[in-house]
Design an enzyme around this catalytic site. Structure first.
Site, short mmCIF file in Angstrom:
data_model
loop_
_atom_site.label_atom_id
_atom_site.label_comp_id
_atom_site.label_asym_id
_atom_site.label_seq_id
_atom_site.Cartn_x
_atom_site.Cartn_y
_atom_site.Cartn_z
N GLU A 1 0.81 -1.23 0.00
CA GLU A 1 0.00 0.00 0.00
C GLU A 1 0.83 1.27 0.00
OE1 GLU A 1 -3.68 2.04 2.56
OE2 GLU A 1 -2.91 0.05 3.11
N LYS B 1 -8.68 -0.85 1.28
CA LYS B 1 -9.66 -1.36 2.23
C LYS B 1 -10.53 -2.35 1.47
CE LYS B 1 -9.73 -0.32 5.88
NZ LYS B 1 -8.80 -0.80 6.96
#
Length: 428
Positions: A226, A242
């Protein structure tokens, strides 16, 4: 500034291991690296990096000058490589595993070895010295001596995690938060070489935002997929993750999941708010929403938010506005952070903080320090967690934690792989 084209050589894992052997022979600090997708390149390695504690406000401090480019990609030259730990503690106080580890640590390198997107290695230095012959040889013809490592992992306490998730659900029903990222952790004892663990991990799992550094305080091996934030001139970008499913599942189920989609969109709004605090009015945009992307062991929902910073904004200003990362806190952010201190029995350490690099030529790129193993004196920790929404099921959230850790826990030492290969071949 000097650049030399070294040509094709070893993989990032091979070159990093070769440089570690060179550092040991020379008696200098070990190398540090970012690998995967950094500054338009596949890897950046500091041949030797002396790291130490810094004040958190000074982490990633670096003068910015206009970005320079070559046919091989963006010039990086050198810069500051380090980490900034998650800033919040827990109600029970600091964890023994994090004792003595600074809140921020890193070091400056005048030289990097860069693997461009076409598979060519470059020697880049902010100075004028030519590439030493032994350094070039370590890249083009890496001689890797297999080094041992071993970790015995202990799982998190399931009921403690369930209690945190249920407390979060109670807070959502009471209207205190809309979402929060409740975390737990695996603990381990280790022997051998942490850098050998990292090279094995990146060779087998190829995370997009991996990073490694070590020092007297220990070592951090981040296998993150990420991007927390990048800053190139006035261009800002963040790609929050997410929504998670194991790779064995149908990825289409992520986009069809009301819970995962809501989780992602709420964090996208939070990132828009965070970047908006330092952005030109009207410049914040969502470049990509709810893309399904593979990561080691899992599928993720990934979105990308972009913005243009106001004149005079520094990296410190950006961190003040956006750190800790939105995807590992919750909505609203300040209240979620307050509650997470009560729900989580251990401080997070580097996990959920950030690891990355700031270059005077190429700008700043930082990961979200998830899938990150922190090595101390004989012990290590691996944090895992997930976003809790009103639709969360405590058992499913526990399974998501296991899924996220699975690719790391599945790694085995070189010695164990040899034993497994011999057994599979019928050798005893």
């Amino acid at each position: 500034m000097r650049m030399e084209r070294l040509g094709r050589g070893g993989t990032p894992a091979q070159v990093l291991a070769s440089l570690a052997e060179r550092a040991r022979n020379l008696g200098v600090p070990p190398p540090a690296a970012v690998t995967g997708d950094w500054f338009g390149s596949a890897a950046l390695i500091a041949p030797s990096l002396a790291t130490g504690a810094v004040d958190p406000s000074d982490a990633f401090a670096c003068p910015d000058i206009p970005e320079a480019r070559t046919p091989g990609g963006p010039v990086v030259g050198g810069g500051w490589i380090g980490y900034l730990a998650y800033p919040d503690g827990s109600a029970s106080g600091p964890s023994p595993e994090h004792s003595g580890r600074p809140a921020a640590a890193g070091g400056w390198t005048d030289t990097v070895l860069r693997l461009d997107a076409d598979g060519c290695w470059w020697y880049e230095t902010l100075g004028a010295a030519p590439c030493p012959s032994d350094l070039a040889a370590a890249v083009v013809e890496p001689r890797v001596r297999e080094r041992f490592w071993h970790i015995d992992w202990s799982p998190p306490h399931r009921e403690t995690h369930r209690r945190g998730v249920e407390q979060c659900l109670d807070a959502i029903r009471a209207g205190e938060v809309y979402q929060a990222c409740v975390c737990t952790r695996f603990t381990g004892t280790w022997t051998g070489d942490p850098l050998a663990f990292f090279t094995a991990a990146v060779a087998r799992t190829a995370p997009a935002r991996a990073a490694y550094l070590q020092g007297p305080w220990g070592a951090v091996a981040s296998l993150s997929p990420e991007l927390f934030v990048s800053r190139h001139g006035d261009a800002l970008r963040s790609s929050p993750i997410k929504g998670t499913l194991p790779l064995s599942a149908d990825p289409a189920l992520l986009r069809a999941s009301v819970k995962d989609v809501a989780e992602n969109i709420m964090i996208v709004d939070l990132v828009r708010n965070d970047l908006g605090r330092v952005a030109e009015t009207g410049s914040v945009t969502v470049e990509e929403l709810l893309a399904v992307r593979p990561a080691p062991g899992v599928w993720h929902l990934v979105s990308t938010v972009a913005a243009r910073s106001r004149p005079g904004v520094t990296t410190a200003d950006l961190l003040d506005a956006a750190f800790p990362p939105a995807s590992v806190t919750g909505c609203p952010k300040i209240r979620a952070r307050d509650l997470l201190r009560q729900w989580e029995p251990h401080s997070r350490g580097v996990y959920c903080g950030t690891v990355g690099m700031s270059s005077p030529l190429a700008g700043t790129e930082l990961n979200v320090a998830i899938r990150t193993v922190e090595f101390g004196a004989g012990t290590c920790v691996l944090g895992v967690g997930g976003g809790i929404t009103i639709d969360s099921d405590p058992d499913a959230e526990w399974q998501e934690c296991l899924d996220k850790a699975a690719s790391i826990l599945a790694l085995s030492t070189p010695r164990e792989r040899v034993r497994a290969d011999r057994t599979a071949a019928g050798c005893h």
